[in-house]
Design an enzyme around this catalytic site. Sequence first.
Site, PDB file in Angstrom:
ATOM      1  N   HIS A   1     -18.694  35.199 -25.777  1.00 10.57           N
ATOM      2  CA  HIS A   1     -18.577  35.059 -23.992  1.00 10.57           C
ATOM      3  C   HIS A   1     -18.820  33.719 -23.441  1.00 10.57           C
ATOM      4  O   HIS A   1     -20.414  33.116 -23.856  1.00 10.57           O
ATOM      5  CB  HIS A   1     -18.645  36.221 -23.586  1.00 10.57           C
TER       6      HIS A   1
ATOM      7  N   ASP B   1     -15.983  46.729 -11.582  1.00 13.26           N
ATOM      8  CA  ASP B   1     -16.408  44.926 -11.431  1.00 13.26           C
ATOM      9  C   ASP B   1     -15.292  43.756 -10.787  1.00 13.26           C
ATOM     10  O   ASP B   1     -14.946  43.400  -9.881  1.00 13.26           O
ATOM     11  CB  ASP B   1     -16.418  44.384 -13.171  1.00 13.26           C
TER      12      ASP B   1
ATOM     13  N   ARG C   1     -17.200  40.208  -3.627  1.00 12.67           N
ATOM     14  CA  ARG C   1     -18.366  38.721  -3.832  1.00 12.67           C
ATOM     15  C   ARG C   1     -17.648  37.468  -3.800  1.00 12.67           C
ATOM     16  O   ARG C   1     -18.158  37.469  -2.686  1.00 12.67           O
ATOM     17  CB  ARG C   1     -19.424  38.741  -4.537  1.00 12.67           C
TER      18      ARG C   1
ATOM     19  N   SER D   1     -21.677  42.091 -13.882  1.00  7.46           N
ATOM     20  CA  SER D   1     -20.093  41.489 -14.134  1.00  7.46           C
ATOM     21  C   SER D   1     -19.529  41.190 -15.868  1.00  7.46           C
ATOM     22  O   SER D   1     -18.947  41.312 -16.403  1.00  7.46           O
ATOM     23  CB  SER D   1     -19.688  40.452 -13.428  1.00  7.46           C
TER      24      SER D   1
ATOM     25  N   LYS E   1     -18.443  44.309 -18.803  1.00  3.87           N
ATOM     26  CA  LYS E   1     -17.278  43.678 -18.771  1.00  3.87           C
ATOM     27  C   LYS E   1     -17.056  43.586 -21.088  1.00  3.87           C
ATOM     28  O   LYS E   1     -16.797  43.818 -22.134  1.00  3.87           O
ATOM     29  CB  LYS E   1     -16.068  42.683 -19.054  1.00  3.87           C
TER      30      LYS E   1
HETATM   31  N1  URA Z   1     -17.932  36.209 -14.959  1.00  5.31           N
HETATM   32  C1  URA Z   1     -17.352  37.255 -14.421  1.00  5.31           C
HETATM   33  O1  URA Z   1     -17.243  37.545 -15.418  1.00  5.31           O
HETATM   34  N2  URA Z   1     -18.116  37.736 -13.495  1.00  5.31           N
HETATM   35  C2  URA Z   1     -19.141  37.192 -12.733  1.00  5.31           C
HETATM   36  O2  URA Z   1     -19.788  36.980 -11.912  1.00  5.31           O
HETATM   37  C3  URA Z   1     -19.015  35.384 -13.116  1.00  5.31           C
HETATM   38  C4  URA Z   1     -18.515  35.185 -13.646  1.00  5.31           C
END
Ligand code: URA
Length: 436
Positions: A82, A161, A168, A183, A187
């Site tokens: 990622h 999320d 946010r 977050s 995922k």
């Molecule tokens: N990428 C994400 O998936 N979440 C965040 O909070 C910041 C960047």
Amino acid sequence: MRAVDVVMKKRQGEILSDKEIGFIIKGYVDGSIPEYQVSALLMAIYFKGMTAGETASLTRFMLDSGDRMNLSGIPGPFVDKHSTGGVGDKISLPLAPIVAACGAKVPMMSGRALGHTGGTLDKLESIPGYSTVLDIGSFREGIKAEGFAMTGQTARVVPADKLLYALRDVTATVESIPLITASILSKKVAEGADALVFDVKAGPGAFMKTPQDALLLAESLVGTGTAMGKRIVAVITDMSEPLGRAVGNFFEIEETLDCLEGRGPEDVVYLTYRLGAWMLVLSGLAEDLEDGEKRCAQAVASGKAMDLFLANVRRQGGDVERMLALRGRYRSEHRAYLRAPASGYIVGLDAWKIGMAGVHLGVGRNTTADSVAPDVGFIFKKKRGDKVRKGDEVAEVFGSGLQGLAKALDLAAQALSVGPEPPAPSPLVLREILAS
Ligand code: URA
């Protein structure tokens, strides 16, 4: 339990229990806790932070709000990478088939371009016919056959999320290390990988602008991910100039093909093999980084990685023959040149400004509702450290329309600095963070 008491506890800097965190996340998702109380809690977390234990608990409850990818029955090892997002960052595209060619399974769920950062899904969709909307059956078939598949996140992956991120965004609480960690990790863990490599970008073109902030995020991702039973490494990499020579959706597919043919730009190849080596080491498929990098290079030299990439394009509906025929030719009719303003050396090519210029060209988007174009962007002929003469072509620039092209050129000119001396060499990989 009352949400107001949980908010007060965090406001005072106390540690929240599993029960309290679970109560808030479940209540927010089922609508029983209102947005204003969750907003207040987010702000309290922003200021008071969370311990590694609280962050792991938040990640688990977010993960449990939705579905996990079911990879049972497919032999592993499962590993993914990622990136926290950058400009010209197409690493996932060559990396997945290379690592798959070395024997790992890569269940890749990616995102779209937003703001100055590009998105893997938009790049893939620039291949005529390619679909990034896979049902679970097709995703599994791809992983079984090619060792990797590329899809977007469905609505059922970590719904908490989606809600929290939107909140946010409008409450100025995005830049909180525990919230970012939960977050991203929720995922990634939902994808089903056992091992994860994070490319945490640092610099003007990154979410984390300084190496110090990138280090905090890297340590938090490694610590929390390890606490969740995953094998994790975070690699902090420089994002002060775009990666590679191409910034643009189809342009980056072309650069991916170059990499898979063994003639990609040095920085892209280096980072792909380095991240690939970590993925192989974490999966038990390479003895060490040197062995891992060698295996990545062999996967390219043998043509196996390219064969897998083309097979994936076909499987996901892409027209391979048309993709190959469009190579070097898929260019918007609106073209201009970014030229050196003076003679000397390129000392800076600000990635954030190039990324924002890309939004004007149609590479990326300002809001999720905007559309992007396949045949626009930058092809750089020169980059940081290269010698130029005044008026030399630094980049070919393609835009969807003349107005956007003019705005993009203006921003790109601001991104480019030329000085009399070559810049000091700076490493691409700044640090590598392992579990302690
Ligand atoms: N990428 C994400 O998936 N979440 C965040 O909070 C910041 C960047």
